[in-house]
Each structure stands twice: as C-alpha cells, then as structure tokens.
Design a protein around this motif. Structure first.
Motif, PDB file in Angstrom:
ATOM      1  N   LEU A 154      42.655  79.595 -80.804  1.00 52.84           N
ATOM      2  CA  LEU A 154      43.387  80.298 -81.856  1.00 52.84           C
ATOM      3  C   LEU A 154      43.913  79.318 -82.882  1.00 52.84           C
ATOM      4  O   LEU A 154      44.151  79.682 -84.036  1.00 52.84           O
ATOM      5  N   ALA A 155      44.106  78.066 -82.452  1.00 54.16           N
ATOM      6  CA  ALA A 155      44.566  76.998 -83.344  1.00 54.16           C
ATOM      7  C   ALA A 155      43.969  75.686 -82.850  1.00 54.16           C
ATOM      8  O   ALA A 155      43.601  75.563 -81.676  1.00 54.16           O
ATOM      9  N   TYR A 156      43.871  74.727 -83.772  1.00 50.40           N
ATOM     10  CA  TYR A 156      43.269  73.437 -83.431  1.00 50.40           C
ATOM     11  C   TYR A 156      44.281  72.313 -83.567  1.00 50.40           C
ATOM     12  O   TYR A 156      45.222  72.399 -84.361  1.00 50.40           O
ATOM     13  N   ASP A 157      44.059  71.230 -82.796  1.00 48.98           N
ATOM     14  CA  ASP A 157      44.884  70.028 -82.886  1.00 48.98           C
ATOM     15  C   ASP A 157      44.644  69.346 -84.234  1.00 48.98           C
ATOM     16  O   ASP A 157      43.758  69.744 -85.002  1.00 48.98           O
ATOM     17  N   ASP A 158      45.392  68.284 -84.466  1.00 50.05           N
ATOM     18  CA  ASP A 158      45.214  67.483 -85.678  1.00 50.05           C
ATOM     19  C   ASP A 158      43.795  66.912 -85.716  1.00 50.05           C
ATOM     20  O   ASP A 158      43.101  66.839 -84.693  1.00 50.05           O
ATOM     21  N   ASP A 159      43.386  66.480 -86.914  1.00 52.26           N
ATOM     22  CA  ASP A 159      42.070  65.868 -87.073  1.00 52.26           C
ATOM     23  C   ASP A 159      41.966  64.613 -86.214  1.00 52.26           C
ATOM     24  O   ASP A 159      42.965  63.942 -85.934  1.00 52.26           O
ATOM     25  N   VAL A 160      40.736  64.293 -85.790  1.00 51.66           N
ATOM     26  CA  VAL A 160      40.486  63.114 -84.960  1.00 51.66           C
ATOM     27  C   VAL A 160      39.749  62.079 -85.807  1.00 51.66           C
ATOM     28  O   VAL A 160      38.717  62.384 -86.413  1.00 51.66           O
ATOM     29  N   SER A 161      40.274  60.860 -85.833  1.00 45.18           N
ATOM     30  CA  SER A 161      39.653  59.764 -86.591  1.00 45.18           C
ATOM     31  C   SER A 161      39.236  58.668 -85.624  1.00 45.18           C
ATOM     32  O   SER A 161      39.928  58.406 -84.636  1.00 45.18           O
ATOM     33  N   PHE A 162      38.108  58.012 -85.926  1.00 42.90           N
ATOM     34  CA  PHE A 162      37.581  56.970 -85.042  1.00 42.90           C
ATOM     35  C   PHE A 162      36.631  56.066 -85.809  1.00 42.90           C
ATOM     36  O   PHE A 162      36.170  56.408 -86.904  1.00 42.90           O
ATOM     37  N   LEU A 163      36.350  54.898 -85.226  1.00 42.22           N
ATOM     38  CA  LEU A 163      35.338  53.973 -85.747  1.00 42.22           C
ATOM     39  C   LEU A 163      34.077  54.136 -84.907  1.00 42.22           C
ATOM     40  O   LEU A 163      34.145  54.190 -83.674  1.00 42.22           O
ATOM     41  N   ASP A 164      32.930  54.166 -85.587  1.00 39.28           N
ATOM     42  CA  ASP A 164      31.696  54.261 -84.810  1.00 39.28           C
ATOM     43  C   ASP A 164      31.217  52.866 -84.418  1.00 39.28           C
ATOM     44  O   ASP A 164      31.899  51.863 -84.677  1.00 39.28           O
ATOM     45  N   ALA A 165      30.057  52.777 -83.798  1.00 31.62           N
ATOM     46  CA  ALA A 165      29.528  51.498 -83.313  1.00 31.62           C
ATOM     47  C   ALA A 165      29.191  50.544 -84.459  1.00 31.62           C
ATOM     48  O   ALA A 165      29.039  49.342 -84.244  1.00 31.62           O
ATOM     49  N   TYR A 166      29.085  51.042 -85.705  1.00 30.96           N
ATOM     50  CA  TYR A 166      28.740  50.220 -86.871  1.00 30.96           C
ATOM     51  C   TYR A 166      29.958  49.967 -87.752  1.00 30.96           C
ATOM     52  O   TYR A 166      29.817  49.644 -88.933  1.00 30.96           O
ATOM     53  N   ASN A 167      31.155  50.158 -87.204  1.00 32.75           N
ATOM     54  CA  ASN A 167      32.434  49.946 -87.896  1.00 32.75           C
ATOM     55  C   ASN A 167      32.618  50.845 -89.114  1.00 32.75           C
ATOM     56  O   ASN A 167      33.229  50.443 -90.105  1.00 32.75           O
ATOM     57  N   ARG A 168      32.085  52.039 -89.068  1.00 33.83           N
ATOM     58  CA  ARG A 168      32.327  53.033 -90.106  1.00 33.83           C
ATOM     59  C   ARG A 168      33.406  53.985 -89.609  1.00 33.83           C
ATOM     60  O   ARG A 168      33.412  54.361 -88.443  1.00 33.83           O
ATOM     61  N   TYR A 169      34.273  54.393 -90.505  1.00 40.04           N
ATOM     62  CA  TYR A 169      35.413  55.234 -90.183  1.00 40.04           C
ATOM     63  C   TYR A 169      35.062  56.705 -90.434  1.00 40.04           C
ATOM     64  O   TYR A 169      34.536  57.049 -91.497  1.00 40.04           O
ATOM     65  N   TYR A 170      35.336  57.565 -89.453  1.00 32.74           N
ATOM     66  CA  TYR A 170      35.059  58.996 -89.581  1.00 32.74           C
ATOM     67  C   TYR A 170      36.288  59.801 -89.184  1.00 32.74           C
ATOM     68  O   TYR A 170      37.079  59.372 -88.338  1.00 32.74           O
ATOM     69  N   THR A 171      36.404  60.982 -89.754  1.00 33.09           N
ATOM     70  CA  THR A 171      37.438  61.947 -89.378  1.00 33.09           C
ATOM     71  C   THR A 171      36.752  63.289 -89.118  1.00 33.09           C
ATOM     72  O   THR A 171      35.958  63.750 -89.947  1.00 33.09           O
TER      73      THR A 171
END
Length: 183
Positions: A154-171
């Motif tokens: 019914l509701a979602y947590d905050d966005d999740v951010s992380f670095l991938d194996a190639y040091n790129r940042y994603y959310t």
C-alpha cells in the motif's frame, strides 16, 4: 554387510551342509529363528484385558489422543502447507544483494528488501463475490481475472541508492514495501 572371514550356514550345521557351503564362493545369508507366536498371543491377551477395563468414553479419549499425537507427528506435510496458506497479509523482509533483485544491476551491496505475503480471504468484497459468480457461470471465460483480493504494498519505503560494480551511482524508487494490504 558381510565379513569375508565369517561363514554363515542356511541350516543348522551338518556334515553335508558344511561340505556344500565350503564349495560355494559366496557365504549364504544367516537364517532367522522362527518367531514365537505364543509370546505375541499373550501380549494381545494382556492388552485385550487392559482395554476391556476402560469405559467407552475413556477409550474414545485414549484413541483421540493417540490419533492426535500421530497426526501431529505427520504435520510436516499437508497440514503444515494448509496453515501456511492461511497466513494473513503481512510485511516480510529479506536481506539480499542488489544483483539478486533481478533488476539488471551488478552490485555486491546489500539491501533490506521488504515484501508482502499472505492471503486476503477476509477482505472479499461484493465485487469479488460477483466476479467469482460470473466466472463460475462462464459469463467471463477468456480473461485472466482474480476473484479474490491480492496481498500487495500500500506504501513503499524510501528510495534505495547504491554503487554498482563499475562505480556508477543508481537510485531505485518503489523497491521495498512499507505497508501491506489486500487490494
């Protein structure tokens, strides 16, 4: 398991059987002694006398307790699955790596993935009952519709951010459930 140094004879030792057993290359299997039937007969008569001393109500309680104990030992099968199917809709959580989420990202970072699991039988509405009736009378045939509410976020947590194996940042947004309900 047979020990190669030990000889077994199928019948009580006699000169003829010893001569024939020494000529065969494989030792014969050991022979069991016949069971004493009188011993079991006396055991049955003892239990029969014991059971005759009980009243009918006591026997019913005794047999009920024995059956319950026996079925409790087998609860690993169908009864356990039946209980698992009727758990109410609730929030569950699991710690996984970002790669295991199946979104196409390669990362060793771990996240707490919250998801909804359970049944929604108690939340049937008029719509669900009517839809079930239309499907059973074959008025609705080909469409894939569910005549029961689903356990969903019914509701979602905050966005999740992380670095991938190639040091790129994603959310990633709307990844992990915050609240569950029957929809």
């Amino acid at each position: 398991m047979l020990n190669g140094s030990r000889k077994y004879s199928p019948v009580p030792s006699s000169p003829a059987s010893r001569a024939s057993s020494s000529s065969s290359s494989l030792p014969a299997a050991p022979r069991r002694s016949p069971r004493a039937l009188d011993r079991h007969g006396s055991l049955l008569s003892q239990y029969g006398a014991l059971l005759e001393s009980y009243t009918e109500g006591e026997l019913r309680r005794l047999l009920g307790a024995l059956v319950e104990r026996r079925s409790g030992a087998k609860a690993g099968g169908r009864a356990k699955r039946a209980r698992a199917r009727h758990k109410p809709c609730a929030l569950q959580q699991l710690e996984v790596s970002v790669s295991e989420l199946g979104l196409g990202y390669e990362s060793d970072e771990t996240v707490l993935f919250r998801y909804c699991s359970g049944t929604c039988d108690g939340a049937l509405r008029s719509y669900d009952l009517s839809l079930r009736s239309m499907r059973s009378s074959r008025r609705i045939r080909k469409e894939k519709v569910r005549a029961r509410p689903c356990c969903r976020p019914l509701a979602y947590d905050d966005d999740v951010s992380f670095l991938d194996a190639y040091n790129r940042y994603y959310t990633v947004n709307e990844l992990s459930a915050k609240e569950c309900g029957c929809v």
